[in-house]
Design a protein around this motif. Structure first.
Motif, mmCIF file in Angstrom:
data_model
loop_
_atom_site.group_PDB
_atom_site.id
_atom_site.type_symbol
_atom_site.label_atom_id
_atom_site.label_comp_id
_atom_site.label_asym_id
_atom_site.label_seq_id
_atom_site.Cartn_x
_atom_site.Cartn_y
_atom_site.Cartn_z
ATOM 1 N N THR A 169 45.381 28.639 32.044
ATOM 2 C CA THR A 169 45.067 29.758 33.370
ATOM 3 C C THR A 169 44.813 30.910 32.651
ATOM 4 O O THR A 169 45.718 31.330 32.004
ATOM 5 N N MET A 170 43.541 31.583 33.132
ATOM 6 C CA MET A 170 43.365 32.919 32.538
ATOM 7 C C MET A 170 42.925 33.711 33.265
ATOM 8 O O MET A 170 42.294 33.288 34.802
ATOM 9 N N GLN A 171 43.589 34.688 33.383
ATOM 10 C CA GLN A 171 43.407 36.240 34.707
ATOM 11 C C GLN A 171 42.605 37.226 33.976
ATOM 12 O O GLN A 171 43.158 37.559 33.049
ATOM 13 N N LEU A 172 41.403 37.500 34.653
ATOM 14 C CA LEU A 172 40.226 38.493 34.029
ATOM 15 C C LEU A 172 40.067 39.938 34.391
ATOM 16 O O LEU A 172 39.785 40.101 35.511
ATOM 17 N N VAL A 173 40.696 40.681 33.835
ATOM 18 C CA VAL A 173 40.355 41.997 34.400
ATOM 19 C C VAL A 173 40.364 43.069 34.119
ATOM 20 O O VAL A 173 39.696 42.987 32.251
ATOM 21 N N TYR A 174 39.877 44.765 34.447
ATOM 22 C CA TYR A 174 39.146 45.379 33.965
ATOM 23 C C TYR A 174 40.675 46.555 33.398
ATOM 24 O O TYR A 174 41.417 46.194 33.541
ATOM 25 N N GLY A 175 39.598 46.356 31.984
ATOM 26 C CA GLY A 175 40.613 47.541 31.503
ATOM 27 C C GLY A 175 39.650 48.622 30.779
ATOM 28 O O GLY A 175 38.592 47.990 30.449
ATOM 29 N N ASP A 176 40.282 49.741 29.957
ATOM 30 C CA ASP A 176 38.759 50.760 29.255
ATOM 31 C C ASP A 176 39.290 49.935 28.003
ATOM 32 O O ASP A 176 38.009 51.147 27.367
ATOM 33 N N SER A 177 39.618 49.049 27.184
ATOM 34 C CA SER A 177 39.643 49.059 26.272
ATOM 35 C C SER A 177 40.240 47.200 25.866
ATOM 36 O O SER A 177 41.346 46.832 26.933
ATOM 37 N N LEU A 180 33.880 44.188 36.568
ATOM 38 C CA LEU A 180 35.120 43.605 36.655
ATOM 39 C C LEU A 180 35.974 45.178 37.246
ATOM 40 O O LEU A 180 37.342 45.207 37.660
ATOM 41 N N ASN A 181 34.876 46.571 37.305
ATOM 42 C CA ASN A 181 35.525 47.260 38.866
ATOM 43 C C ASN A 181 35.199 46.697 39.923
ATOM 44 O O ASN A 181 35.948 47.624 41.159
ATOM 45 N N LYS A 182 34.958 45.848 40.657
ATOM 46 C CA LYS A 182 34.649 45.065 41.715
ATOM 47 C C LYS A 182 34.785 44.268 41.848
ATOM 48 O O LYS A 182 35.752 43.796 43.115
ATOM 49 N N GLU A 212 41.183 52.147 41.086
ATOM 50 C CA GLU A 212 41.253 51.446 40.197
ATOM 51 C C GLU A 212 41.310 49.869 39.963
ATOM 52 O O GLU A 212 41.325 49.296 39.812
ATOM 53 N N PRO A 213 40.217 50.168 38.464
ATOM 54 C CA PRO A 213 40.014 49.787 38.022
ATOM 55 C C PRO A 213 40.450 47.812 38.332
ATOM 56 O O PRO A 213 39.920 46.677 38.036
#
Length: 491
Positions: free
Chosen positions: A75-83, A123-125, A290-291
């Motif tokens: 199981t994985m969570q994919l979120v926004y990050g600047d890097s 991932l901004n949305k 906030e992304p």
């Protein structure tokens, strides 16, 4: 005032109200929750049995080959990050952190949960939670229940929506069902075998009103629509069903945010006197969304029993389906999904995936393209009688909406109950008026009539259940209907 400027104002004023401490405790908590919904991306979960095409769908939604073919992750969570960054939770509870996203390296650690941060525009949305569990009905049931507490929009991937799957899904909260899609992920295979119509029809019948909609997608075909140079073959994407999926998700994202804006605006209006001192304070610029989303990986669903302590225990998935009185929200959402209203295109361009039917689970993905084009639906012009009816209804809703807000503001604790009674009466008037006025030849009018009747069901149900936020939600619903009428008039 545009919806965007209204949203910025409400977000700014909610933040000021929360920081001020001027709101009553109960409404302070509501304001915090609404502010959080406005600031953070919508949480999307991809669920289903093993080998149902979940990872391929994730790659399509975010526009990148995050999980390569043949790599199996928990199981994985994919979120926004600047890097890029990966946080791997191991079976003993320890964590390994890497400043990169390398699926092969992560798989070699055998983690029980992974959080990935990536600078992907989509991932901004949205943030994406892919739920992985052993090929066991009870394990998938526990994992799905765990995910339901961390989800705003759900995609259930299936090859046939079998009875075990139906039993698992029947136990999901109604609120999730109202914002969920049943994804038939092998549409290309079904078409090749000449079984597409029969299979999708059978799945739709089995799914009933347990989902917002049933969507067929050939995921591999959709992924192949993305060329190596970053462009997208729009025809292939549309044919695969990818464009329909993106459009459906977009509408859920837009509706969820607009509902939060409406409820926040009403709450601010309700406490205008208490918040009056803030009017003289310097106004901070509207906060940018906030992304990143803080996932809650405390109980990874793919972990062994000891690492799944937080996940709900169930000896077996209940066998019964939904209660007889199904929450009317699902029917309202189903009708709304059929609206020919073009919504926020920014996410489609950012997400860069196109709608496609899901295909066999393991084809070679193409490089993620940079841009996706929205599906445009030509709106039929309204007949004069329908225009007159819509304008009358909009004026009525504006007048009655002001009355409802005034009742909430003046009557304190007694206000919500009276507001619910008024809302039931007013939406019933709306049903009667639309049923007797307008031009029946307008498809828009028929959709609006359906929406109004389902809205009447919904507010009556909320009134009976006496939910704490029902009054705000009823007013929000009326505002939503008004906006949709305005959109049809403007088309």
């Amino acid at each position: 005032m545009s919806n965007q400027s209204l949203g910025n104002r409400v977000q700014t004023e909610l933040k000021q109200a929360v920081l001020s401490g001027l709101l009553p405790d109960s409404d302070h908590e509501k304001a915090e929750l609404l502010l959080e919904r406005l600031q953070k991306p919508v949480r999307l979960a991809i669920l289903g049995m093993p080998e149902s095409g979940k990872s391929r769908l994730l790659n399509l939604l975010v526009g990148a080959d995050v999980i390569p073919q043949g790599v199996h992750l928990p199981t994985m969570q994919l979120v926004y990050g600047d890097s890029e960054k990966s946080v791997c939770t191991l079976a003993d509870g320890s964590k390994e952190v890497f400043n990169a996203v390398d699926a092969d390296m992560i798989a070699g650690l055998s983690p029980v949960f992974v959080e990935m941060q990536m600078p992907l525009p989509a991932l901004n949305k949205i943030s994406v939670l892919e739920v992985v569990a052993p090929n066991d009905t009870n394990a998938v049931h526990r994992a799905s229940q765990w995910a339901s507490k961390r989800t705003d929009v759900a995609l259930w991937c299936t090859r046939g929506f079998t009875e075990p799957e139906q039993r698992i899904w029947a136990t999901m909260p109604d609120l999730i069902k109202d914002h969920a899609f049943c994804m038939v992920t092998h549409a290309d295979f079904l078409k090749a075998q000449g079984l597409y119509e029969a299979a999708v029809g059978a799945i739709s019948a089995a799914a009933g009103d347990e989902f917002n909609a049933v969507l067929a997608i050939a995921t591999n075909q959709a992924l192949s629509a993305r060329r190596a140079d970053g462009t997208v073959d729009k025809d292939v994407m549309r044919e695969s069903g990818g464009s329909a999926l993106i459009s459906a998700v977009l509408k859920q994202v837009d509706r969820g945010r607009q509902s939060a804006v409406d409820q926040g605006d009403i709450l601010l209006h309700q406490h205008a006197d208490l918040l009056a001192p803030l009017k003289d304070a310097p106004v901070a610029p509207a906060p940018a969304p906030e992304p990143e989303v803080e996932p809650e990986p405390a109980a990874p669903v793919a972990a062994p029993e000891k690492a799944q302590a937080e996940a709900p225990k169930a000896t077996e998935a209940p066998a019964e389906t939904k209660p007889a009185t199904r929450d009317a929200i699902s029917r309202l959402r189903e009708i709304a999904a059929r609206k020919n209203v073009s919504r926020d295109l920014a996410f489609e361009e950012a997400a860069k995936p196109a709608e496609t039917p899901a295909a066999e689970p393991e084809p070679e993905p193409e490089a993620a393209p940079e841009e996706e084009v929205p599906v445009e639906v030509a709106a039929e012009p309204l007949q004069p009688a329908t225009r007159d009816a819509y304008e009358h209804v909009i004026a009525y809703l504006e007048e009655r909406g002001a009355e409802l807000a005034s009742v909430l503001e003046k009557q304190g604790e007694d206000g919500p109950a009276e507001v619910m009674t008024m809302a039931v009466d007013q939406i019933q008037w709306l049903c009667d008026y639309l049923n007797e006025n307008g031009d029946a030849a307008d498809s828009s009018l028929q959709r609006t009539r359906d929406t109004a009747f389902d809205a009447a069901d919904m507010v009556q149900l909320m009134q009976m259940e006496k939910q704490g936020t029902a009054a705000l939600e009823a007013i929000s619903l009326m505002l939503q209907i008004k906006r949709e009428l305005q959109a049809d008039l403007a088309a």
